[in-house]
Design a protein around this motif. Structure first.
Motif, PDB file in Angstrom:
ATOM      1  N   ARG A  20     -40.123  11.509   4.315  1.00  0.00           N
ATOM      2  CA  ARG A  20     -39.581  11.836   5.629  1.00  0.00           C
ATOM      3  C   ARG A  20     -38.060  11.982   5.540  1.00  0.00           C
ATOM      4  NH1 ARG A  20     -43.851  13.030   9.090  1.00  0.00           N
ATOM      5  NH2 ARG A  20     -45.567  11.749   8.415  1.00  0.00           N
ATOM      6  N   LEU A  21     -37.536  12.963   6.243  1.00  0.00           N
ATOM      7  CA  LEU A  21     -36.099  13.243   6.166  1.00  0.00           C
ATOM      8  C   LEU A  21     -35.220  12.071   6.601  1.00  0.00           C
ATOM      9  CD1 LEU A  21     -35.955  16.988   7.178  1.00  0.00           C
ATOM     10  CD2 LEU A  21     -35.776  15.977   4.910  1.00  0.00           C
ATOM     11  N   PRO A  22     -35.577  11.315   7.649  1.00  0.00           N
ATOM     12  CA  PRO A  22     -34.714  10.171   7.997  1.00  0.00           C
ATOM     13  C   PRO A  22     -34.591   9.165   6.855  1.00  0.00           C
ATOM     14  CG  PRO A  22     -36.177  10.681   9.812  1.00  0.00           C
ATOM     15  CD  PRO A  22     -36.634  11.500   8.650  1.00  0.00           C
ATOM     16  N   ARG A  23     -35.681   8.932   6.141  1.00  0.00           N
ATOM     17  CA  ARG A  23     -35.631   8.011   5.002  1.00  0.00           C
ATOM     18  C   ARG A  23     -34.750   8.591   3.901  1.00  0.00           C
ATOM     19  NH1 ARG A  23     -41.188   6.294   3.160  1.00  0.00           N
ATOM     20  NH2 ARG A  23     -41.004   4.967   4.969  1.00  0.00           N
ATOM     21  N   ALA A  24     -34.886   9.881   3.641  1.00  0.00           N
ATOM     22  CA  ALA A  24     -34.051  10.526   2.618  1.00  0.00           C
ATOM     23  C   ALA A  24     -32.581  10.404   2.982  1.00  0.00           C
ATOM     24  CB  ALA A  24     -34.452  11.992   2.460  1.00  0.00           C
ATOM     25  N   ASN A  53     -29.704   8.535   0.790  1.00  0.00           N
ATOM     26  CA  ASN A  53     -28.537   9.274   0.297  1.00  0.00           C
ATOM     27  C   ASN A  53     -27.255   8.462   0.415  1.00  0.00           C
ATOM     28  OD1 ASN A  53     -29.574  11.606  -0.768  1.00  0.00           O
ATOM     29  ND2 ASN A  53     -29.314  12.810   1.074  1.00  0.00           N
ATOM     30  N   ALA A  54     -27.208   7.559   1.369  1.00  0.00           N
ATOM     31  CA  ALA A  54     -26.006   6.747   1.553  1.00  0.00           C
ATOM     32  C   ALA A  54     -25.870   5.668   0.488  1.00  0.00           C
ATOM     33  CB  ALA A  54     -26.029   6.107   2.941  1.00  0.00           C
ATOM     34  N   THR A  55     -26.945   5.381  -0.261  1.00  0.00           N
ATOM     35  CA  THR A  55     -26.903   4.239  -1.175  1.00  0.00           C
ATOM     36  C   THR A  55     -27.180   4.578  -2.636  1.00  0.00           C
ATOM     37  OG1 THR A  55     -29.244   3.741  -0.829  1.00  0.00           O
ATOM     38  CG2 THR A  55     -27.673   2.697   0.674  1.00  0.00           C
ATOM     39  N   ILE A  66     -30.475  13.387  -2.350  1.00  0.00           N
ATOM     40  CA  ILE A  66     -31.750  14.043  -2.104  1.00  0.00           C
ATOM     41  C   ILE A  66     -31.433  15.272  -1.270  1.00  0.00           C
ATOM     42  CG2 ILE A  66     -34.039  13.826  -1.075  1.00  0.00           C
ATOM     43  CD1 ILE A  66     -33.628  10.739  -1.310  1.00  0.00           C
ATOM     44  N   VAL A  67     -31.817  16.443  -1.747  1.00  0.00           N
ATOM     45  CA  VAL A  67     -31.506  17.690  -1.049  1.00  0.00           C
ATOM     46  C   VAL A  67     -32.782  18.487  -0.817  1.00  0.00           C
ATOM     47  CG1 VAL A  67     -29.150  17.799  -1.984  1.00  0.00           C
ATOM     48  CG2 VAL A  67     -31.000  18.959  -3.170  1.00  0.00           C
ATOM     49  N   ALA A  68     -32.747  19.316   0.212  1.00  0.00           N
ATOM     50  CA  ALA A  68     -33.882  20.184   0.515  1.00  0.00           C
ATOM     51  C   ALA A  68     -33.740  21.473  -0.275  1.00  0.00           C
ATOM     52  CB  ALA A  68     -33.923  20.477   2.011  1.00  0.00           C
ATOM     53  N   LEU A 119     -37.590   4.155  -5.829  1.00  0.00           N
ATOM     54  CA  LEU A 119     -37.691   4.101  -4.366  1.00  0.00           C
ATOM     55  C   LEU A 119     -38.845   4.958  -3.861  1.00  0.00           C
ATOM     56  CD1 LEU A 119     -33.926   4.287  -3.350  1.00  0.00           C
ATOM     57  CD2 LEU A 119     -35.465   2.338  -3.039  1.00  0.00           C
ATOM     58  N   PHE A 120     -39.004   6.149  -4.438  1.00  0.00           N
ATOM     59  CA  PHE A 120     -40.115   7.017  -4.051  1.00  0.00           C
ATOM     60  C   PHE A 120     -41.439   6.324  -4.328  1.00  0.00           C
ATOM     61  CE2 PHE A 120     -37.170  10.735  -4.480  1.00  0.00           C
ATOM     62  CZ  PHE A 120     -37.344  11.226  -3.200  1.00  0.00           C
ATOM     63  N   GLY A 121     -41.545   5.681  -5.482  1.00  0.00           N
ATOM     64  CA  GLY A 121     -42.784   4.984  -5.827  1.00  0.00           C
ATOM     65  C   GLY A 121     -43.083   3.856  -4.868  1.00  0.00           C
TER      66      GLY A 121
END
Length: 162
Positions: free
Chosen positions: A66-70, A74-76, A83-85, A123-125
Motif C-alpha cells: 500500500r502506498l501509505p506504508r511505502a 521511505n522516511a526511514t 520505494i518508487v512507482a 520489511l516487505f517480508g
C-alpha cells in the motif's frame, strides 16, 4: 571493455568488487546480484555523475504494498533507498542514487545503499503477514494536493500542459 568516462569506469570497478555476476546491460548499465542474507538482482546505471541502483521491491505476495506504508518506509530506509512507482510496469521498485566522487566514497555509499535494499526486503517480508488495509483517511483533515504543497515552497513552480 574500456569505458571513456573515468567515473563510469570507477563505478564498474566498485560494482565488480562488491557484487556478483556483473554483466553489461547497455551503455553504462550493468545487471548484477548482491548478497546480504538475501540474493537481490540489481540494475546499475551510470549517468550525469550518479550511479543509480534499482531492484524490484521483493514483495512476492499476491497483494501489492500500500502506498501509505511505502511513504512511511521511505522516511526511514538506510542508504538513500526509496520505494518508487514504476509507471511502465505499474509496480513499486527500490532505487538509490549515489554521487560518484572517488572509489572509497563510492564503495562506502554502495554498501550503505545495499544495506537499505536488504532492510526494505525484510520489511516487505514482514508486511506480508500484516493487515494490508489502507490507512483510514480523515475527511476533516484532507491531504493537501501536490500542487498546493509545491506552491507553498520557495521553489518556482512551472506548470506543464500535460
Amino acid at each position: 571493455m574500456r569505458l571513456m568516462n573515468m567515473e563510469a569506469e570507477m563505478a564498474l570497478t566498485v560494482l565488480n568488487k562488491r557484487c556478483d555476476e556483473v554483466e553489461p546491460a547497455g551503455p553504462w548499465r550493468w545487471q548484477c546480484a548482491v548478497r546480504n542474507g538475501t540474493r537481490l538482482p540489481v540494475l546499475a546505471r551510470y549517468a550525469d555523475g550518479f550511479l543509480r541502483l534499482e531492484t524490484k521491491n521483493g514483495n512476492k505476495g499476491g497483494q501489492g504494498l500500500r502506498l501509505p506504508r511505502a511513504a512511511r518506509w521511505n522516511a526511514t530506509l538506510a542508504g538513500g533507498v526509496k520505494i518508487v512507482a514504476d509507471c511502465a510496469t505499474r509496480a513499486l521498485k527500490l532505487c538509490a542514487d549515489i554521487l560518484v566522487l572517488d572509489e572509497a566514497q563510492l564503495t562506502s555509499r554502495l554498501e550503505w545503499s545495499l544495506d537499505g535494499f536488504h532492510e526494505c526486503v525484510r520489511l516487505f517480508g514482514a508486511s506480508e503477514s500484516e493487515d494490508t488495509e489502507p490507512m483510514p483517511r480523515r475527511e476533516e483533515n484532507p491531504l493537501p494536493a501536490a500542487q498546493d504543497l509545491l506552491e507553498s515552497t520557495a521553489w518556482p513552480l512551472t506548470r506543464l500542459e500535460s
